[in-house]
Design an enzyme around this catalytic site. Structure first.
Site, PDB file in Angstrom:
ATOM      1  N   GLU A  82       0.818  -1.210   0.000  1.00 31.49           N
ATOM      2  CA  GLU A  82       0.000   0.000   0.000  1.00 31.49           C
ATOM      3  C   GLU A  82       0.851   1.258   0.000  1.00 31.49           C
ATOM      4  O   GLU A  82       0.458   2.291   0.554  1.00 31.49           O
ATOM      5  CB  GLU A  82      -0.934  -0.019   1.218  1.00 31.49           C
ATOM      6  CG  GLU A  82      -1.886  -1.209   1.226  1.00 31.49           C
ATOM      7  CD  GLU A  82      -2.779  -1.242   2.454  1.00 31.49           C
ATOM      8  OE1 GLU A  82      -2.737  -0.275   3.257  1.00 31.49           O
ATOM      9  OE2 GLU A  82      -3.523  -2.229   2.625  1.00 31.49           O
ATOM     10  N   CYS A  83       1.996   1.198  -0.632  1.00 30.41           N
ATOM     11  CA  CYS A  83       2.930   2.313  -0.674  1.00 30.41           C
ATOM     12  C   CYS A  83       2.773   3.069  -1.994  1.00 30.41           C
ATOM     13  O   CYS A  83       2.343   2.495  -3.001  1.00 30.41           O
ATOM     14  CB  CYS A  83       4.367   1.787  -0.537  1.00 30.41           C
ATOM     15  SG  CYS A  83       5.652   3.045  -0.604  1.00 30.41           S
ATOM     16  N   GLY A  84       3.154   4.345  -2.000  1.00 28.60           N
ATOM     17  CA  GLY A  84       3.108   5.113  -3.237  1.00 28.60           C
ATOM     18  C   GLY A  84       4.081   4.584  -4.284  1.00 28.60           C
ATOM     19  O   GLY A  84       3.940   4.875  -5.477  1.00 28.60           O
TER      20      GLY A  84
END
Length: 213
Positions: A82-84
């Site tokens: 769920e990281c950019g």
């Protein structure tokens, strides 16, 4: 007569006590020598460790030896779902695996939830997500800590030997065929930028193997 007999027995007791003392001293000195040897050998063995000498649990819960990757080039990455940086990194890592995987190379993904709580799912959820979303085919491992208390031993080796510790998701450690760290890139460095160096190491390994035949 009895006193005379007791006097004659006294030296015999003294000799026995002396022999016992000598034996005890020998045992104590032997134990001390063994302990000293162990203290000398253990740190040496620790220093001789490399990345492939560790074991780690894969994403399906099986303990495996990283020794299976010795002789290949590895790009070790602490990944998150769920990281950019998730989208671009997973796509490019899978493309790298697809292109170089058949030539003694592997991406090794280690999920970690220490940065922004961006890997909150279970191992099963993580595996399902990366397989379905990005078609990941490279080896994935169980979720770990890459720094601080409870740090994974293999990752501790990576940070200790390189002097560089992850401060966010998708740090990338390049490990050669002997298990030694040869380069490290932080999160913001894209895969396209590091690909030439990885490809060069892979080519060198292929040439070396051909020469050894």
């Amino acid at each position: 007569m009895q006193q005379s007999a007791q006097k004659q027995q006294a030296p015999s007791r003294a000799v026995s006590f002396s022999q016992l003392s000598t034996r005890l001293l020998f045992i104590v000195m032997s134990l001390a020598a063994i302990i000293a040897l162990l203290l000398f050998v253990w740190p040496t063995e620790e220093k001789n460790k490399d990345f492939y000498s560790f074991k780690s649990v894969n994403i399906r819960g099986k303990l495996i030896s990283l020794e299976k990757y010795r002789g290949s080039i590895s790009l070790v990455v602490n990944v998150a779902s769920e990281c950019g940086f998730t989208e671009n990194h997973y796509k490019d890592l899978q493309q790298l695996q697809r292109e170089l995987g058949p030539m003694h190379f592997n991406v090794l993904g280690f999920p970690c939830n220490q940065f922004g709580n961006q890997e909150p799912g279970s191992d099963q959820e993580i595996e399902r997500f990366v397989r379905r979303t990005y078609g990941v085919s490279f080896p994935m491992f169980s979720k770990i800590n890459v720094k601080g208390p409870g740090v994974n031993a293999a990752f501790k080796y990576l940070t200790d030997s390189s002097g560089k510790e992850p401060n966010w998701n998708f740090w990338k450690y390049l490990v050669d065929a002997n298990g030694e760290v040869v380069d490290v890139w932080e999160t913001s460095v894209p895969i396209a930028e590091i690909k030439p160096k990885i490809a060069m190491l892979v080519r060198q390994l292929i040439v070396k193997r051909k020469d050894e035949l």
